[in-house]
Write a protein that holds these residues in place. Structure first.
Motif, PDB file in Angstrom:
ATOM      1  N   ILE A  39       1.910  33.102  18.347  1.00  0.00           N
ATOM      2  CA  ILE A  39       2.589  33.016  19.545  1.00  0.00           C
ATOM      3  C   ILE A  39       1.878  34.198  20.334  1.00  0.00           C
ATOM      4  CG2 ILE A  39       4.882  34.291  20.361  1.00  0.00           C
ATOM      5  CD1 ILE A  39       5.227  31.614  18.506  1.00  0.00           C
ATOM      6  N   SER A  40       1.557  33.979  21.477  1.00  0.00           N
ATOM      7  CA  SER A  40       0.771  34.795  22.292  1.00  0.00           C
ATOM      8  C   SER A  40       1.645  36.131  22.536  1.00  0.00           C
ATOM      9  CB  SER A  40       0.372  34.018  23.613  1.00  0.00           C
ATOM     10  OG  SER A  40      -0.363  34.956  24.366  1.00  0.00           O
ATOM     11  N   PRO A  41       0.828  37.252  22.188  1.00  0.00           N
ATOM     12  CA  PRO A  41       1.612  38.499  22.568  1.00  0.00           C
ATOM     13  C   PRO A  41       1.304  39.031  24.009  1.00  0.00           C
ATOM     14  CG  PRO A  41      -0.650  38.845  21.503  1.00  0.00           C
ATOM     15  CD  PRO A  41      -0.591  37.566  21.702  1.00  0.00           C
ATOM     16  N   ILE A  42       0.567  38.288  24.757  1.00  0.00           N
ATOM     17  CA  ILE A  42       0.172  38.659  26.294  1.00  0.00           C
ATOM     18  C   ILE A  42       0.085  37.359  27.059  1.00  0.00           C
ATOM     19  CG2 ILE A  42      -0.955  40.845  25.649  1.00  0.00           C
ATOM     20  CD1 ILE A  42      -3.708  39.182  26.425  1.00  0.00           C
ATOM     21  N   ASP A  43       0.290  37.534  28.561  1.00  0.00           N
ATOM     22  CA  ASP A  43      -0.052  36.565  29.249  1.00  0.00           C
ATOM     23  C   ASP A  43      -1.658  36.455  29.197  1.00  0.00           C
ATOM     24  OD1 ASP A  43       2.612  35.684  30.495  1.00  0.00           O
ATOM     25  OD2 ASP A  43       2.476  37.713  31.246  1.00  0.00           O
ATOM     26  N   MET A  44      -2.264  35.307  29.382  1.00  0.00           N
ATOM     27  CA  MET A  44      -3.614  35.252  29.414  1.00  0.00           C
ATOM     28  C   MET A  44      -3.899  34.372  30.730  1.00  0.00           C
ATOM     29  SD  MET A  44      -6.224  36.223  28.541  1.00  0.00           S
ATOM     30  CE  MET A  44      -8.036  36.107  29.041  1.00  0.00           C
ATOM     31  N   PRO A  45      -4.664  34.718  31.704  1.00  0.00           N
ATOM     32  CA  PRO A  45      -4.862  36.120  31.981  1.00  0.00           C
ATOM     33  C   PRO A  45      -3.823  36.917  31.922  1.00  0.00           C
ATOM     34  CG  PRO A  45      -5.835  34.669  33.847  1.00  0.00           C
ATOM     35  CD  PRO A  45      -5.009  33.844  32.775  1.00  0.00           C
ATOM     36  N   PRO A  46      -4.078  38.216  31.746  1.00  0.00           N
ATOM     37  CA  PRO A  46      -2.898  39.243  31.800  1.00  0.00           C
ATOM     38  C   PRO A  46      -2.423  39.457  33.430  1.00  0.00           C
ATOM     39  CG  PRO A  46      -4.798  40.098  30.608  1.00  0.00           C
ATOM     40  CD  PRO A  46      -5.354  38.797  31.378  1.00  0.00           C
ATOM     41  N   PHE A  47      -3.271  39.359  34.083  1.00  0.00           N
ATOM     42  CA  PHE A  47      -2.885  39.616  35.756  1.00  0.00           C
ATOM     43  C   PHE A  47      -3.552  38.568  36.602  1.00  0.00           C
ATOM     44  CE2 PHE A  47      -6.550  42.125  33.879  1.00  0.00           C
ATOM     45  CZ  PHE A  47      -7.611  41.699  34.918  1.00  0.00           C
ATOM     46  N   GLN A 133      -3.611  30.316  30.950  1.00  0.00           N
ATOM     47  CA  GLN A 133      -4.082  29.650  29.895  1.00  0.00           C
ATOM     48  C   GLN A 133      -2.964  29.572  28.930  1.00  0.00           C
ATOM     49  OE1 GLN A 133      -7.714  30.624  27.819  1.00  0.00           O
ATOM     50  NE2 GLN A 133      -8.219  31.945  29.672  1.00  0.00           N
ATOM     51  N   VAL A 134      -2.271  30.690  28.748  1.00  0.00           N
ATOM     52  CA  VAL A 134      -1.046  30.727  27.911  1.00  0.00           C
ATOM     53  C   VAL A 134      -0.100  31.932  28.263  1.00  0.00           C
ATOM     54  CG1 VAL A 134      -2.318  32.239  26.056  1.00  0.00           C
ATOM     55  CG2 VAL A 134      -0.321  30.732  25.384  1.00  0.00           C
ATOM     56  N   LYS A 135       1.239  31.755  28.033  1.00  0.00           N
ATOM     57  CA  LYS A 135       2.060  32.927  28.556  1.00  0.00           C
ATOM     58  C   LYS A 135       2.587  33.668  27.521  1.00  0.00           C
ATOM     59  CE  LYS A 135       3.746  31.027  32.946  1.00  0.00           C
ATOM     60  NZ  LYS A 135       2.613  29.774  33.014  1.00  0.00           N
ATOM     61  N   LYS A 136       2.850  34.759  27.535  1.00  0.00           N
ATOM     62  CA  LYS A 136       3.310  35.847  26.542  1.00  0.00           C
ATOM     63  C   LYS A 136       4.729  34.814  25.896  1.00  0.00           C
ATOM     64  CE  LYS A 136       5.266  40.257  25.713  1.00  0.00           C
ATOM     65  NZ  LYS A 136       5.531  41.777  26.302  1.00  0.00           N
TER      66      LYS A 136
END
Ligand code: AMP
Ligand code: MG
Length: 393
Positions: A39-47, A133-136
């Motif tokens: 499970i992604s711990p962050i948004d990617m990209p984070p901003f 790419q992937v959301k938190k």
């Protein structure tokens, strides 16, 4: 005797992942499979991120913009842009929330207060949205995914430094034969050099299976029983080489029977590799392959490869199979399916000379196996043939 398809199905149907897990530092996890979803711990990209060097602007009808600030990669600026305003920005930098396009620097002309452009940019041009790419909280990679090097990089980009992976099987290679001499030793008349242990071990290493023990035994019933019974209790997968045919000095079949290894098949309508055994003793998987080196390696790629990957929890465990135009004619003798050592190159495949199951020389030059099904008796030039690509590079 069963067909190749039946044999492959029996292998697939009777195996499941070992179910044992270990936690590995990301850098040592290549070619393991994920034990659980990540499970992604962050948004990617984070901003929201600039994809180019240029100017982040708040779009308006006009083709000129006032430039107020400069934001480079790693900066944290809270620039607020009104319509018609922009900031100088560089690749990877955080695009202000109030900007809605990045104009690449090649497209602008400087003015006193800022920049001028020739054509209206599109909304969101050159902006990588946050979480693109992937959301938190989303699944970044699913359980069973092979951690190839890109997957390792992707997980690192999410800030992950260790992963729970499926353990890989502990493998035993048992080589049988009175005639076998270790390379490096003198070769007495009547003997041959032992090549299967090192070949299978090297293949396992190349595929990322490093927990391998090698046992060598003579053609002797009690030695076969004692080594096999030790291996059955200490390893997840056993590959026996030789001694599985019907000769008076082939003891492997009898020993497997004596040790109550459950036979799931013995003998497959294939060439090479007809006298091949597959069975299980509790959860330990046993393959007994013919000793002829090219036959042993063919069987390894067609069956053992699959088994290793199932035990290791991989979702995708097929060797790539392509249709290629055969550049060699071939006439098959007999009704067995055949795996022919071949050279594949961009859609074309050449069947090599020297298909005898003892001939490793041919295998050394091959990068593919052409699969000729039971019912097919000849191959014409330019005919499409099923070609299995070997993991040799
Ligand atoms: P087997 O399956 O034991 O009847 O062996 C078939 C053929 O393969 C014989 O000619 C053996 O000498 C040869 N052979 C068996 N094991 C090996 C090995 N480990 N290395 C090289 N040749 C082998
Ligand atoms: Mg033998």
């Amino acid at each position: 005797m069963i067909s190749v398809k039946q044999a492959i199905n029996i292998v697939t149907d009777n195996l499941k992942p070992l179910g044992k897990t270990e936690t590995k530092q990301l850098g040592t996890a290549t070619n393991y499979s994920l034990f659980e979803d990540i499970i992604s711990p962050i948004d990617m990209p984070p901003f929201q991120q600039s994809a180019m060097d240029g100017y982040a602007v708040n779009l308006h009808e006009n083709l000129t913009y006032t430039i107020k600030d400069e934001i480079k990669a790693g900066d944290h600026h809270l620039s607020v842009l009104h319509k018609g305003e922009g900031v100088r920005i560089f690749t990877g930098a955080a695009v202000p929330d109030s900007a809605n396009a990045v104009i690449i620097q090649e497209k602008v002309k400087p003015t006193e207060a800022g920049i001028q452009i020739d054509t209206m940019p599109q909304l969101n041009d050159n902006i990588r949205p946050m979480g693109e790419q992937v959301k938190k909280g989303q699944v970044a990679l699913k359980a069973g995914t092979n951690l190839n090097t890109a997957a390792i990089g992707f997980l690192a980009s999410l800030g992950i430094s260790e992963v729970k992976v499926n353990q890989k099987p502990s493998v035993a290679i048992i080589v049988t034969g009175n005639e076998l001499v270790q390379p490096g030793q003198p070769l007495p008349f009547g003997k041959i050099y032992e090549s299967n242990a090192i070949m299978l071990d090297a293949t396992l290493t190349k595929l990322g299976f490093n927990d391998v023990s090698i046992y060598k035994i003579e053609d002797n019933y009690s030695a076969t029983i004692s080594v096999l019974s030790k291996a059955l209790n200490n390893h997840d997968l056993i590959i026996v080489s030789g001694g599985i045919s019907v000769g008076d000095y082939d003891f492997v079949g009898r020993a497997l029977n004596e040790l109550k290894v459950n036979q799931l098949f013995y003998k497959v309508k294939q060439k090479p590799g007809k006298p091949m055994f597959f069975g299980k003793f509790q959860e330990t998987v046993v393959f007994a392959l013919p000793g002829n080196p090219a036959a042993a390696l063919s069987c390894f790629y067609m069956y053992v490869y699959k088994a290793l990957h199932i035990l290791s929890g991989h979702n995708n465990f097929q060797l790539p199979k392509v249709e290629a135009k055969c550049q060699t004619s071939f006439i098959k003798k007999g009704g067995r399916a055949q795996f022919l050592k071949a050279q594949y190159d961009t859609g074309n495949v050449h069947i090599l000379e020297g298909q005898n199951s003892s001939m490793l020389h041919t295998f050394a030059l091959a990068n593919a196996l052409v699969y000729v099904p039971e019912e097919k008796m000849k191959i014409k030039i330019d005919e499409p043939v099923a070609t299995i690509l070997l993991p040799i590079n």
